[in-house]
Design a protein around this motif. Structure first.
Motif, PDB file in Angstrom:
ATOM      1  N   MET A   1      33.672  17.615  14.605  1.00 56.81           N
ATOM      2  CA  MET A   1      33.736  18.369  13.374  1.00 56.81           C
ATOM      3  C   MET A   1      35.151  18.912  13.166  1.00 56.81           C
ATOM      4  O   MET A   1      35.779  19.376  14.102  1.00 56.81           O
ATOM      5  N   ILE A   2      35.630  18.823  11.958  1.00 54.94           N
ATOM      6  CA  ILE A   2      36.976  19.290  11.638  1.00 54.94           C
ATOM      7  C   ILE A   2      36.858  20.686  11.023  1.00 54.94           C
ATOM      8  O   ILE A   2      36.338  20.844   9.928  1.00 54.94           O
ATOM      9  N   ARG A   3      37.328  21.692  11.761  1.00 53.17           N
ATOM     10  CA  ARG A   3      37.225  23.070  11.278  1.00 53.17           C
ATOM     11  C   ARG A   3      38.375  23.429  10.342  1.00 53.17           C
ATOM     12  O   ARG A   3      38.188  24.078   9.331  1.00 53.17           O
ATOM     13  N   LYS A   4      39.564  23.007  10.721  1.00 48.34           N
ATOM     14  CA  LYS A   4      40.744  23.308   9.918  1.00 48.34           C
ATOM     15  C   LYS A   4      41.593  22.045   9.813  1.00 48.34           C
ATOM     16  O   LYS A   4      41.814  21.351  10.801  1.00 48.34           O
ATOM     17  N   VAL A   5      42.059  21.752   8.610  1.00 49.32           N
ATOM     18  CA  VAL A   5      42.871  20.558   8.402  1.00 49.32           C
ATOM     19  C   VAL A   5      44.322  20.888   8.738  1.00 49.32           C
ATOM     20  O   VAL A   5      44.958  21.691   8.061  1.00 49.32           O
ATOM     21  N   LYS A   6      44.810  20.261   9.809  1.00 48.81           N
ATOM     22  CA  LYS A   6      46.197  20.478  10.224  1.00 48.81           C
ATOM     23  C   LYS A   6      47.093  19.439   9.553  1.00 48.81           C
ATOM     24  O   LYS A   6      46.660  18.317   9.301  1.00 48.81           O
TER      25      LYS A   6
ATOM     26  N   GLU B   1      40.748  18.081   1.199  1.00 48.29           N
ATOM     27  CA  GLU B   1      41.914  18.699   1.845  1.00 48.29           C
ATOM     28  C   GLU B   1      42.683  17.679   2.682  1.00 48.29           C
ATOM     29  O   GLU B   1      43.916  17.680   2.703  1.00 48.29           O
ATOM     30  N   ILE B   2      41.949  16.807   3.364  1.00 47.62           N
ATOM     31  CA  ILE B   2      42.588  15.791   4.209  1.00 47.62           C
ATOM     32  C   ILE B   2      43.362  14.790   3.347  1.00 47.62           C
ATOM     33  O   ILE B   2      44.481  14.403   3.686  1.00 47.62           O
TER      34      ILE B   2
ATOM     35  N   SER C   1      48.818  12.803   1.951  1.00 44.12           N
ATOM     36  CA  SER C   1      49.512  12.120   0.848  1.00 44.12           C
ATOM     37  C   SER C   1      50.922  12.690   0.716  1.00 44.12           C
ATOM     38  O   SER C   1      51.122  13.887   0.843  1.00 44.12           O
ATOM     39  N   ARG C   2      51.883  11.800   0.427  1.00 41.36           N
ATOM     40  CA  ARG C   2      53.260  12.260   0.284  1.00 41.36           C
ATOM     41  C   ARG C   2      54.000  11.526  -0.828  1.00 41.36           C
ATOM     42  O   ARG C   2      54.545  12.135  -1.719  1.00 41.36           O
TER      43      ARG C   2
ATOM     44  N   PRO D   1      46.686   8.664   0.294  1.00 44.30           N
ATOM     45  CA  PRO D   1      47.252   8.974   1.611  1.00 44.30           C
ATOM     46  C   PRO D   1      48.231   7.902   2.100  1.00 44.30           C
ATOM     47  O   PRO D   1      48.065   6.712   1.829  1.00 44.30           O
ATOM     48  N   GLU D   2      49.236   8.353   2.819  1.00 46.63           N
ATOM     49  CA  GLU D   2      50.280   7.464   3.332  1.00 46.63           C
ATOM     50  C   GLU D   2      49.724   6.339   4.198  1.00 46.63           C
ATOM     51  O   GLU D   2      50.212   5.211   4.131  1.00 46.63           O
ATOM     52  N   ALA D   3      48.717   6.629   5.009  1.00 47.50           N
ATOM     53  CA  ALA D   3      48.148   5.577   5.869  1.00 47.50           C
ATOM     54  C   ALA D   3      47.627   4.420   5.024  1.00 47.50           C
ATOM     55  O   ALA D   3      47.803   3.254   5.387  1.00 47.50           O
TER      56      ALA D   3
END
Length: 195
Positions: free
Chosen positions: A1-6, A162-163, A168-169, A174-176
């Motif tokens: 689970m992802i709690r915070k998007v770093k 959020e991810i 994205s840049r 997203p860049e990937a």
């Protein structure tokens, strides 16, 4: 689970290479490229597999590419749509189940399921199974009105949004995914095509 998007969240983004109508007729293959990145900044690596045009192997090839890679700290799988190599449909729920990693499907144009179903009926005996897999991605959310939509499988929609933003840049996606497109098209054409 992802709690915070770093900002440096480790993601893998998949796209496929181009192919000609001729290769479609002779049941050819195209490349599937997965680009591993830390957030939107650093490319960590690339995985590749070959998939059949209009085939049924994109799901297993994607799972194999992830589970048998050296990249063990992936937090999210990103797909540029749910169909690859024509109508080689990814079973997103199976990908989540067999990798243990949530999937975010990023979509540039909102799908017209009626038109997709008509095309599938016309060309595939197993059209019902393919349309079921296409719809299995669930609800489509709008991130940038009229420009970017997404589906979240194995992750809540807010975190998925959020991810997408965090990774994205240089474009709306997203860049990937952007880099996977560049690499895949270069392999198939000899040079990259515009996203």
């Amino acid at each position: 689970m992802i709690r915070k998007v770093k900002p440096q969240i480790r993601v893998i983004g998949f796209d496929d290479g181009t192919f000609s109508f001729k290769s479609k007729l002779r049941k050819g293959r195209t490349i599937l490229v997965g680009v591993v990145m830390k957030g939107s900044q650093d490319v960590v690596g690339v995985v590749t597999r070959w998939i059949e045009i209009d085939g049924k192997d994109s799901t297993e090839k994607m799972i194999d590419a992830i589970n048998n890679s050296r990249f063990k700290d992936l937090r999210v799988i990103m797909l540029k749509g749910i169909t690859y190599a024509g109508f080689n449909v990814v079973d997103v729920n199976r990908v989540v189940k067999e990798t243990g990693i949530p999937v975010i499907v990023v979509i540039r144009k909102k799908p017209n399921f009626e038109a997709i179903e008509t095309a599938l009926k016309k060309h595939f005996e197993d059209w019902e199974k393919r349309i079921k897999l296409i719809k299995a991605g669930g609800k489509i959310y709008e991130l940038i009105p009229g420009k970017v939509y997404y589906q979240a499988i194995g992750i809540d929609a807010k975190t998925a949004g959020e991810i997408i933003r965090a990774t994205s840049r240089n474009s709306l996606i997203p860049e990937a995914l952007r880099i996977a497109h560049i690499v895949a098209s270069a392999v198939m054409r000899g040079e990259s095509s515009k996203e």
